[in-house]
Design a protein around this motif. Structure first.
Motif, short mmCIF file in Angstrom:
data_model
loop_
_atom_site.label_atom_id
_atom_site.label_comp_id
_atom_site.label_asym_id
_atom_site.label_seq_id
_atom_site.Cartn_x
_atom_site.Cartn_y
_atom_site.Cartn_z
N THR A 1 0.83 -1.20 0.00
CA THR A 1 0.00 0.00 0.00
C THR A 1 0.87 1.25 0.00
OG1 THR A 1 -1.72 -1.19 1.20
CG2 THR A 1 -1.86 1.21 1.22
N LEU A 2 1.97 1.22 0.74
CA LEU A 2 2.89 2.37 0.73
C LEU A 2 3.44 2.60 -0.67
CD1 LEU A 2 4.89 1.80 4.04
CD2 LEU A 2 3.10 3.49 3.62
N ASN A 3 3.78 1.51 -1.38
CA ASN A 3 4.27 1.63 -2.76
C ASN A 3 3.21 2.25 -3.66
OD1 ASN A 3 6.90 0.60 -2.47
ND2 ASN A 3 6.12 -1.48 -2.49
N THR A 4 1.96 1.82 -3.49
CA THR A 4 0.87 2.37 -4.30
C THR A 4 0.69 3.86 -4.01
OG1 THR A 4 -0.24 0.22 -4.28
CG2 THR A 4 -1.59 2.15 -4.82
N ARG A 5 0.75 4.23 -2.74
CA ARG A 5 0.60 5.65 -2.37
C ARG A 5 1.76 6.47 -2.92
NH1 ARG A 5 -1.45 5.20 3.93
NH2 ARG A 5 -3.45 4.24 3.41
N ALA A 6 2.96 5.89 -2.92
CA ALA A 6 4.12 6.60 -3.46
C ALA A 6 3.93 6.88 -4.95
CB ALA A 6 5.39 5.80 -3.22
N ALA A 7 3.41 5.89 -5.67
CA ALA A 7 3.15 6.08 -7.11
C ALA A 7 2.07 7.14 -7.32
CB ALA A 7 2.75 4.76 -7.75
N TYR A 8 1.03 7.11 -6.51
CA TYR A 8 -0.04 8.11 -6.60
C TYR A 8 0.52 9.51 -6.33
CZ TYR A 8 -4.29 10.71 -5.60
OH TYR A 8 -5.28 11.66 -5.61
N ASN A 9 1.34 9.61 -5.29
CA ASN A 9 1.92 10.91 -4.94
C ASN A 9 2.76 11.47 -6.08
OD1 ASN A 9 0.78 10.99 -2.39
ND2 ASN A 9 2.53 9.98 -1.42
N ALA A 10 3.46 10.58 -6.79
CA ALA A 10 4.31 11.03 -7.90
C ALA A 10 3.49 11.70 -8.99
CB ALA A 10 5.08 9.85 -8.47
N GLU A 11 2.23 11.28 -9.14
CA GLU A 11 1.38 11.85 -10.19
C GLU A 11 0.55 13.04 -9.72
OE1 GLU A 11 -1.01 8.78 -11.84
OE2 GLU A 11 0.71 7.51 -12.32
N HIS A 12 0.24 13.11 -8.41
CA HIS A 12 -0.76 14.08 -7.96
C HIS A 12 -0.28 15.08 -6.91
CE1 HIS A 12 -3.85 11.96 -10.19
NE2 HIS A 12 -3.36 10.83 -9.70
N HIS A 13 0.94 14.99 -6.46
CA HIS A 13 1.40 15.90 -5.40
C HIS A 13 2.62 16.68 -5.86
CE1 HIS A 13 -1.11 14.97 -1.92
NE2 HIS A 13 -1.13 13.72 -2.35
N ASN A 14 3.05 17.57 -5.01
CA ASN A 14 4.29 18.31 -5.22
C ASN A 14 5.42 17.31 -5.46
OD1 ASN A 14 6.90 19.33 -4.06
ND2 ASN A 14 5.72 21.23 -4.02
#
Length: 88
Positions: free
Chosen positions: A37-50
């Motif tokens: 889940t942490l890996n998935t969140r990291a990938a999401y953050n790469a696309e949608h966050h600073n």
């Protein structure tokens, strides 16, 4: 209730978003979030966050992965040594 992670003061040209990402990944891991889940969140953050926030989050996830691998290796070594000790 949420937990607040305290960090040291940031000085110089360091981006506070990087450390915010690291702190969030640390908090997520401490609350029991699985590594997948942490890996998935990291990938999401790469696309949608600073970008610096995403880099900080992913840096902490990589550290957690290395720590987990080291712990697994040590446990395997201990189990192997104990097994050999009983056979002798």
């Amino acid at each position: 209730m949420s937990l607040m992670t305290l960090t040291t003061a940031i000085t110089g040209n360091q981006d506070p978003n990087f450390y915010a990402g690291r702190a969030d990944a640390y908090d997520d891991h401490q609350t029991g979030t699985p590594l997948d889940t942490l890996n998935t969140r990291a990938a999401y953050n790469a696309e949608h966050h600073n970008p610096m926030y995403a880099a900080g989050y992913y840096a902490r996830v990589l550290e957690i992965r290395r720590e987990t691998a080291d712990i697994n290796d040590l446990q395997a070594d201990i189990a192997h040594t104990e097994h050999l000790g009983r056979a002798a």
